[in-house]
Design an enzyme around this catalytic site. Structure first.
Site, mmCIF file in Angstrom:
data_model
loop_
_atom_site.group_PDB
_atom_site.id
_atom_site.type_symbol
_atom_site.label_atom_id
_atom_site.label_comp_id
_atom_site.label_asym_id
_atom_site.label_seq_id
_atom_site.Cartn_x
_atom_site.Cartn_y
_atom_site.Cartn_z
ATOM 1 N N LYS A 9 28.807 38.505 41.139
ATOM 2 C CA LYS A 9 28.899 39.944 40.869
ATOM 3 C C LYS A 9 30.354 40.397 40.964
ATOM 4 O O LYS A 9 30.628 41.579 40.875
ATOM 5 C CB LYS A 9 28.077 40.728 41.902
ATOM 6 C CG LYS A 9 26.590 40.592 41.715
ATOM 7 C CD LYS A 9 25.861 41.499 42.689
ATOM 8 C CE LYS A 9 24.377 41.370 42.470
ATOM 9 N NZ LYS A 9 23.601 42.049 43.502
ATOM 10 N N ASP A 73 32.484 29.361 44.178
ATOM 11 C CA ASP A 73 32.799 29.802 45.534
ATOM 12 C C ASP A 73 34.257 29.450 45.762
ATOM 13 O O ASP A 73 34.676 28.310 45.540
ATOM 14 C CB ASP A 73 31.893 29.158 46.590
ATOM 15 C CG ASP A 73 31.899 30.006 47.864
ATOM 16 O OD1 ASP A 73 31.403 31.156 47.800
ATOM 17 O OD2 ASP A 73 32.417 29.555 48.887
ATOM 18 N N TYR A 159 43.364 38.351 46.687
ATOM 19 C CA TYR A 159 44.627 38.043 47.364
ATOM 20 C C TYR A 159 45.780 37.791 46.388
ATOM 21 O O TYR A 159 46.875 37.419 46.819
ATOM 22 C CB TYR A 159 44.446 36.813 48.271
ATOM 23 C CG TYR A 159 43.413 37.021 49.365
ATOM 24 C CD1 TYR A 159 43.750 37.693 50.546
ATOM 25 C CD2 TYR A 159 42.105 36.572 49.214
ATOM 26 C CE1 TYR A 159 42.813 37.900 51.543
ATOM 27 C CE2 TYR A 159 41.142 36.771 50.206
ATOM 28 C CZ TYR A 159 41.511 37.436 51.369
ATOM 29 O OH TYR A 159 40.578 37.643 52.358
HETATM 30 P P1 ITT Z 1 30.414 36.136 44.434
HETATM 31 O O1 ITT Z 1 29.952 35.473 45.699
HETATM 32 O O2 ITT Z 1 29.446 37.166 43.907
HETATM 33 O O3 ITT Z 1 30.868 35.162 43.394
HETATM 34 P P2 ITT Z 1 32.649 36.954 46.096
HETATM 35 O O4 ITT Z 1 33.835 37.862 45.885
HETATM 36 O O5 ITT Z 1 31.791 37.214 47.311
HETATM 37 O O6 ITT Z 1 31.740 37.011 44.753
HETATM 38 P P3 ITT Z 1 33.378 34.360 47.174
HETATM 39 O O7 ITT Z 1 32.316 34.381 48.205
HETATM 40 O O8 ITT Z 1 33.612 33.093 46.398
HETATM 41 O O9 ITT Z 1 33.144 35.472 46.045
HETATM 42 O O10 ITT Z 1 34.731 34.840 47.850
HETATM 43 C C1 ITT Z 1 35.919 34.565 47.229
HETATM 44 C C2 ITT Z 1 36.983 35.500 47.748
HETATM 45 O O11 ITT Z 1 38.218 34.775 47.762
HETATM 46 C C3 ITT Z 1 37.182 36.673 46.793
HETATM 47 O O12 ITT Z 1 36.431 37.808 47.140
HETATM 48 C C4 ITT Z 1 38.683 36.916 46.907
HETATM 49 O O13 ITT Z 1 38.958 37.715 48.013
HETATM 50 C C5 ITT Z 1 39.237 35.515 47.157
HETATM 51 N N1 ITT Z 1 39.608 34.889 45.867
HETATM 52 C C6 ITT Z 1 38.936 33.927 45.186
HETATM 53 N N2 ITT Z 1 39.541 33.644 44.027
HETATM 54 C C7 ITT Z 1 40.618 34.454 43.964
HETATM 55 C C8 ITT Z 1 41.627 34.654 43.010
HETATM 56 O O14 ITT Z 1 41.636 33.998 41.868
HETATM 57 N N3 ITT Z 1 42.565 35.554 43.273
HETATM 58 C C9 ITT Z 1 42.563 36.252 44.417
HETATM 59 N N4 ITT Z 1 41.636 36.158 45.368
HETATM 60 C C10 ITT Z 1 40.666 35.250 45.155
#
Ligand code: ITT
Length: 202
Positions: A9, A73, A159
Site C-alpha cells: 500500500k 520488504d 529515508y
Molecule cells: P508495505 O509493507 O505495504 O509494502 P511499508 O512502507 O510498510 O509498505 P516495509 O515494511 O517494506 O514497507 O518498510 C520499508 C520502509 O523502509 C519504508 O516505509 C521506508 O521507510 C523504508 N524504505 C524502503 N525502501 C526505501 C526507499 O527506496 N527509499 C527510502 N526509504 C525506503
C-alpha cells in the site's frame, strides 16, 4: 493478459515498481490500492527478516485475491546503530510519524557520529507467490551509501533525503526517478525478479 498484484500500500513503492515493470508486455499490474480495504485482511509483519515479511505479504495477498502477488520488504541498515532500523524501518520512532519526522529522529541518533562511521545500506527482498500451489520465488538487492548530516532533495520517499550515494555525490532524493530506478536496492531485486516473472507468468 497475465495479472500481477503488488502486495503493498506504499505509494512510493507502487510508483517505482509500476515504472520498472512497464517494459514487460502482456502484464496487467495492480496493487493493494486497487482493492477494497476488506478484500485483503490486515497483514501483520511478524517476521524477523526481510524475506519472512515479504513472504507473509505476498502469500496473504495471493491467497485473498487468487492472483500472483509480488511483495517488497525493504529497509535501511545503519552500521553505527548495529543494522537498525532494518526490518522495522517503516515503524522506526513510532507509528504515525511522517517520513520527515522519522528522518529527524535518525539524524539525532547519529548526531555525534562522524562521516566515516555513517555507512548504511538499503536492502530489499522481493518475494513472488503464485497460486494455486503458492510457489515461492525470492530475489534480493542492496544499495550502499552514507547517512547525510541533513535532509536534501524532494524525490522518492522514506529515508531517501538522508541517504547519500557517494559515487553520485547526491542523496537518493536528489536523483531523478529514472536514476534512482537504475541503482536502487529495489531496482536490483526487481531486475532479477523480472526474469522470473517472464518465465513463470507469461
Ligand atoms: P508495505 O509493507 O505495504 O509494502 P511499508 O512502507 O510498510 O509498505 P516495509 O515494511 O517494506 O514497507 O518498510 C520499508 C520502509 O523502509 C519504508 O516505509 C521506508 O521507510 C523504508 N524504505 C524502503 N525502501 C526505501 C526507499 O527506496 N527509499 C527510502 N526509504 C525506503
Amino acid at each position: 493478459m497475465a495479472k500481477l498484484v503488488l502486495a503493498t500500500k506504499n505509494r512510493g513503492k507502487v510508483k517505482e515498481l509500476v515504472d520498472m515493470l512497464s517494459d514487460i508486455e502482456g502484464l496487467e499490474i495492480m496493487s493493494l490500492l486497487d482493492f477494497p480495504e476488506d478484500k485483503v485482511p490486515e497483514i501483520k509483519e511478524t517476521g524477523s527478516t526481510f524475506e519472512e515479511n515479504a513472504f507473509i505479504k505476498a502469500y496473504e495477498v495471493a491467497k485473498a485475491t487468487g492472483l500472483p502477488a509480488l511483495a517488497d520488504d525493504s529497509g535501511l541498515e545503519v552500521d553505527a546503530l548495529g543494522g537498525k532500523p532494518g526490518v522495522r524501518s517503516a515503524r522506526f520512532g513510532g507509528e504515525g510519524l511522517s517520513d520527515a519526522e522519522r528522518n529527524e529522529k535518525l539524524l539525532k541518533l547519529l548526531e555525534n557520529v562522524d562521516e566515516r562511521n555513517r555507512t548504511a545500506r538499503f536492502r530489499c527482498c522481493m518475494v513472488l507467490v503464485v497460486p494455486p500451489e503458492f510457489d515461492k520465488y525470492v530475489t534480493e538487492g542492496v544499495c550502499e551509501g552514507v547517512i547525510a548530516f541533513k535532509p536534501k532533495g524532494k524525490h522518492g520517499f522514506g529515508y531517501d533525503p538522508i541517504f547519500y550515494v557517494p559515487r553520485l555525490g547526491k542523496t537518493m532524493a536528489e536523483l531523478p526517478r529514472e536514476e534512482k530506478n537504475r541503482i536502487s536496492h529495489r531496482a536490483q531485486a526487481l531486475e532479477k525478479m523480472k526474469e522470473i516473472i517472464r518465465r513463470v507468468l507469461l
